[in-house]
Design a protein around this motif. Sequence first.
Motif, PDB file in Angstrom:
ATOM      1  N   TRP A  29      -0.513   2.222 -10.212  1.00 27.49           N
ATOM      2  CA  TRP A  29      -0.397   1.056 -11.000  1.00 27.49           C
ATOM      3  C   TRP A  29       0.553   0.019 -10.650  1.00 27.49           C
ATOM      4  CZ3 TRP A  29       4.103  -0.225 -13.527  1.00 27.49           C
ATOM      5  CH2 TRP A  29       4.251  -1.022 -14.440  1.00 27.49           C
ATOM      6  N   LEU A  30       1.136   0.456  -9.715  1.00 24.44           N
ATOM      7  CA  LEU A  30       2.569  -0.202  -8.840  1.00 24.44           C
ATOM      8  C   LEU A  30       1.593  -1.225  -8.083  1.00 24.44           C
ATOM      9  CD1 LEU A  30       5.487   2.039  -8.293  1.00 24.44           C
ATOM     10  CD2 LEU A  30       5.345   0.038 -10.125  1.00 24.44           C
ATOM     11  N   GLU A  31       0.603  -0.665  -7.376  1.00 26.70           N
ATOM     12  CA  GLU A  31       0.048  -1.546  -6.465  1.00 26.70           C
ATOM     13  C   GLU A  31      -0.939  -2.535  -7.115  1.00 26.70           C
ATOM     14  OE1 GLU A  31      -2.313   1.161  -3.870  1.00 26.70           O
ATOM     15  OE2 GLU A  31      -0.422   2.164  -3.231  1.00 26.70           O
ATOM     16  N   LYS A  32      -1.526  -2.117  -8.092  1.00 27.18           N
ATOM     17  CA  LYS A  32      -2.708  -3.010  -8.785  1.00 27.18           C
ATOM     18  C   LYS A  32      -1.934  -4.054  -9.763  1.00 27.18           C
ATOM     19  CE  LYS A  32      -6.168  -0.995  -7.214  1.00 27.18           C
ATOM     20  NZ  LYS A  32      -7.153  -1.641  -6.529  1.00 27.18           N
ATOM     21  N   THR A  33      -0.617  -3.826  -9.862  1.00 28.95           N
ATOM     22  CA  THR A  33       0.236  -4.963 -10.585  1.00 28.95           C
ATOM     23  C   THR A  33       0.890  -5.849  -9.699  1.00 28.95           C
ATOM     24  OG1 THR A  33       1.843  -3.370 -11.197  1.00 28.95           O
ATOM     25  CG2 THR A  33       0.239  -3.701 -12.839  1.00 28.95           C
ATOM     26  N   GLY A  34       0.904  -5.616  -8.486  1.00 28.47           N
ATOM     27  CA  GLY A  34       1.547  -6.428  -7.431  1.00 28.47           C
ATOM     28  C   GLY A  34       2.928  -5.999  -7.266  1.00 28.47           C
ATOM     29  N   GLN A  35       3.479  -4.912  -7.868  1.00 21.96           N
ATOM     30  CA  GLN A  35       4.702  -4.627  -7.753  1.00 21.96           C
ATOM     31  C   GLN A  35       5.019  -3.558  -6.307  1.00 21.96           C
ATOM     32  OE1 GLN A  35       6.577  -3.488 -11.611  1.00 21.96           O
ATOM     33  NE2 GLN A  35       4.402  -3.226 -12.481  1.00 21.96           N
ATOM     34  N   ALA A  36       4.055  -3.011  -5.814  1.00 22.08           N
ATOM     35  CA  ALA A  36       4.407  -2.544  -4.523  1.00 22.08           C
ATOM     36  C   ALA A  36       3.270  -2.702  -3.732  1.00 22.08           C
ATOM     37  CB  ALA A  36       4.306  -1.041  -4.998  1.00 22.08           C
ATOM     38  N   GLU A  37       3.372  -2.555  -2.372  1.00 25.49           N
ATOM     39  CA  GLU A  37       2.238  -2.673  -1.330  1.00 25.49           C
ATOM     40  C   GLU A  37       1.613  -1.448  -1.093  1.00 25.49           C
ATOM     41  OE1 GLU A  37       1.234  -5.565   0.118  1.00 25.49           O
ATOM     42  OE2 GLU A  37       2.590  -6.853  -1.046  1.00 25.49           O
ATOM     43  N   PRO A  38       0.394  -1.719  -0.965  1.00 30.27           N
ATOM     44  CA  PRO A  38      -0.389  -0.286  -0.500  1.00 30.27           C
ATOM     45  C   PRO A  38       0.282   0.209   0.885  1.00 30.27           C
ATOM     46  CG  PRO A  38      -2.004  -2.107  -1.201  1.00 30.27           C
ATOM     47  CD  PRO A  38      -0.719  -2.804  -0.909  1.00 30.27           C
ATOM     48  N   LYS A  39       0.296   1.488   0.889  1.00 30.97           N
ATOM     49  CA  LYS A  39       0.786   2.117   2.136  1.00 30.97           C
ATOM     50  C   LYS A  39       0.243   1.593   3.260  1.00 30.97           C
ATOM     51  CE  LYS A  39       2.006   6.627  -0.022  1.00 30.97           C
ATOM     52  NZ  LYS A  39       1.836   8.014   0.128  1.00 30.97           N
ATOM     53  N   ASP A  40       1.000   1.214   4.304  1.00 28.53           N
ATOM     54  CA  ASP A  40       0.421   1.002   5.708  1.00 28.53           C
ATOM     55  C   ASP A  40       0.050   2.104   6.446  1.00 28.53           C
ATOM     56  OD1 ASP A  40      -0.163  -0.187   8.027  1.00 28.53           O
ATOM     57  OD2 ASP A  40       1.976  -0.802   8.502  1.00 28.53           O
ATOM     58  N   LEU A  41      -1.478   2.194   6.546  1.00 29.74           N
ATOM     59  CA  LEU A  41      -1.859   3.273   7.119  1.00 29.74           C
ATOM     60  C   LEU A  41      -2.340   2.897   8.836  1.00 29.74           C
ATOM     61  CD1 LEU A  41      -4.450   4.311   4.443  1.00 29.74           C
ATOM     62  CD2 LEU A  41      -1.975   5.312   4.877  1.00 29.74           C
ATOM     63  N   SER A  42      -1.917   1.949   9.403  1.00 26.64           N
ATOM     64  CA  SER A  42      -2.156   1.528  10.503  1.00 26.64           C
ATOM     65  C   SER A  42      -1.422   2.480  11.760  1.00 26.64           C
ATOM     66  CB  SER A  42      -1.711   0.154  10.936  1.00 26.64           C
ATOM     67  OG  SER A  42      -0.281  -0.245  10.678  1.00 26.64           O
ATOM     68  N   ASN A  43      -0.466   3.247  11.335  1.00 25.47           N
ATOM     69  CA  ASN A  43       0.217   3.951  12.210  1.00 25.47           C
ATOM     70  C   ASN A  43       0.291   5.634  11.673  1.00 25.47           C
ATOM     71  OD1 ASN A  43       1.438   2.127  13.849  1.00 25.47           O
ATOM     72  ND2 ASN A  43       2.926   1.656  12.630  1.00 25.47           N
ATOM     73  N   GLN A  44      -0.810   5.876  10.752  1.00 20.93           N
ATOM     74  CA  GLN A  44      -1.071   7.035  10.407  1.00 20.93           C
ATOM     75  C   GLN A  44      -2.371   7.850  11.199  1.00 20.93           C
ATOM     76  OE1 GLN A  44      -0.830   7.754   6.069  1.00 20.93           O
ATOM     77  NE2 GLN A  44      -2.013   9.501   6.264  1.00 20.93           N
ATOM     78  N   PHE A  45      -1.852   8.675  12.147  1.00 15.77           N
ATOM     79  CA  PHE A  45      -2.808   9.200  13.239  1.00 15.77           C
ATOM     80  C   PHE A  45      -4.137   9.706  12.720  1.00 15.77           C
ATOM     81  CE2 PHE A  45      -4.488  12.728  15.857  1.00 15.77           C
ATOM     82  CZ  PHE A  45      -4.705  11.993  17.011  1.00 15.77           C
ATOM     83  N   ASN A  46      -4.042  10.548  11.611  1.00 14.25           N
ATOM     84  CA  ASN A  46      -5.235  11.107  10.971  1.00 14.25           C
ATOM     85  C   ASN A  46      -6.044  10.123  10.425  1.00 14.25           C
ATOM     86  OD1 ASN A  46      -3.279  10.884   9.043  1.00 14.25           O
ATOM     87  ND2 ASN A  46      -4.521  12.297   7.688  1.00 14.25           N
ATOM     88  N   VAL A  47      -5.624   9.085   9.931  1.00 15.14           N
ATOM     89  CA  VAL A  47      -6.372   7.808   9.310  1.00 15.14           C
ATOM     90  C   VAL A  47      -7.076   7.384  10.405  1.00 15.14           C
ATOM     91  CG1 VAL A  47      -6.420   5.871   8.003  1.00 15.14           C
ATOM     92  CG2 VAL A  47      -4.960   7.633   7.074  1.00 15.14           C
ATOM     93  N   GLN A  48      -6.280   6.828  11.429  1.00 15.31           N
ATOM     94  CA  GLN A  48      -6.907   6.022  12.596  1.00 15.31           C
ATOM     95  C   GLN A  48      -7.897   6.781  13.125  1.00 15.31           C
ATOM     96  OE1 GLN A  48      -6.539   2.587  12.404  1.00 15.31           O
ATOM     97  NE2 GLN A  48      -5.387   3.294  10.614  1.00 15.31           N
ATOM     98  N   LEU A  49      -7.719   8.183  13.396  1.00 15.48           N
ATOM     99  CA  LEU A  49      -8.398   8.926  14.041  1.00 15.48           C
ATOM    100  C   LEU A  49      -9.859   9.085  13.215  1.00 15.48           C
ATOM    101  CD1 LEU A  49      -9.196  10.942  16.286  1.00 15.48           C
ATOM    102  CD2 LEU A  49      -8.606  12.779  14.824  1.00 15.48           C
ATOM    103  N   GLY A  50     -10.028   8.877  12.122  1.00 13.96           N
ATOM    104  CA  GLY A  50     -11.158   8.771  11.206  1.00 13.96           C
ATOM    105  C   GLY A  50     -11.882   7.682  11.341  1.00 13.96           C
ATOM    106  N   VAL A  51     -11.002   6.675  11.661  1.00 18.02           N
ATOM    107  CA  VAL A  51     -11.731   5.121  11.908  1.00 18.02           C
ATOM    108  C   VAL A  51     -12.186   5.221  13.229  1.00 18.02           C
ATOM    109  CG1 VAL A  51     -11.090   2.919  12.219  1.00 18.02           C
ATOM    110  CG2 VAL A  51     -10.096   3.916  10.354  1.00 18.02           C
ATOM    111  N   ALA A  52     -11.668   5.887  13.988  1.00 20.06           N
ATOM    112  CA  ALA A  52     -12.178   5.555  15.537  1.00 20.06           C
ATOM    113  C   ALA A  52     -13.443   6.516  15.717  1.00 20.06           C
ATOM    114  CB  ALA A  52     -10.902   6.019  16.612  1.00 20.06           C
ATOM    115  N   THR A  53     -13.455   7.257  14.924  1.00 18.31           N
ATOM    116  CA  THR A  53     -14.561   8.664  15.008  1.00 18.31           C
ATOM    117  C   THR A  53     -15.828   8.041  14.025  1.00 18.31           C
ATOM    118  OG1 THR A  53     -13.703   9.993  13.558  1.00 18.31           O
ATOM    119  CG2 THR A  53     -13.075  10.303  15.849  1.00 18.31           C
ATOM    120  N   GLU A  54     -15.501   7.153  13.143  1.00 14.71           N
ATOM    121  CA  GLU A  54     -16.665   6.716  12.287  1.00 14.71           C
ATOM    122  C   GLU A  54     -18.048   6.484  12.792  1.00 14.71           C
ATOM    123  OE1 GLU A  54     -17.196   3.423   8.990  1.00 14.71           O
ATOM    124  OE2 GLU A  54     -15.636   4.629   8.447  1.00 14.71           O
ATOM    125  N   ASP A  55     -17.799   5.469  13.742  1.00 18.12           N
ATOM    126  CA  ASP A  55     -19.399   5.202  14.350  1.00 18.12           C
ATOM    127  C   ASP A  55     -19.894   6.487  15.282  1.00 18.12           C
ATOM    128  OD1 ASP A  55     -20.791   2.754  14.781  1.00 18.12           O
ATOM    129  OD2 ASP A  55     -20.664   3.564  16.813  1.00 18.12           O
TER     130      ASP A  55
END
Length: 263
Positions: A29-55
């Motif tokens: 709700w905080l994100e959807k009402t503009g009161q908080a930014e979504p979490k920055d996942l650019s430095n989250q290893f497991n998330v970026q590993l998923g991105v890198a292995t998707e193809d």
Amino acid sequence: LHTKKFNRIGFIGGTDANKIMRGEWHELWLEKTGQAEPKDLSNQFNVQLGVATEDFNLQWFCKEYMYHYKSLLKQVEFEKKYDGVPYKGTVDALHEDKGFIIECKHTYSFNSFQKMLQYYMGQLQFYMNVANADKVYFSIIFGNQWECRSVSYDKGYFDKMRIQIAEFWQYVKHKKEPPTDNNILKIDIDSIHVNDMVRRNASKDNHFTALSDTYKATKQSHKDHDNVKKELRSLIQSNESEIYNDQIKVIRDARGIVKVMER
């Protein structure tokens, strides 16, 4: 159907649907009402590993299921509207001719497919609905192992999720803070077809329960029995074809296999 990028305000996406089903309303709700930014996942290893292995995940899927990789449309966005709520879903891949979608994940080695299904079922059903697909291939890399199963669209699940999304959206629309103790909506997914099969809870089946109790009760004695057989087989020496007493015999057959038998 679009291929453009979009921000996270003004609609509900697949990951949002998952959060709603998990009861994580306040943070979303905080994100959807503009009161908080979504979490920055650019430095989250497991998330970026998923991105890198998707193809690679998609290429392996095509290899195993014998589809042409070029027949996949990747990162395709769909839009719908229910109950005044804009839905937007970006699928990892859509088969251009067959119409099914593919969702890729990368998780740790000791995770289970059933836990992944339970965790992501909201997202999978959301994507199938907005893409008008009757099934999604859930393609998962578990550490360095791969597994994929098809998951069928389930209208009953989606309708229950739709009610939850509409309720959450009212808090966003009126900028009214949702309760922080919102409970997770637990929906039984046993009846949802996975690889065209379902699961059955036999907790109230007396015969199954009796057999399962017996299985547990005899498990240790069976293990002890196997250990005794192993030790008996170890007693036969290399120049012996048989050792025995009045009760049992340990024999070495013509192929050299040692067996324990009753006399």
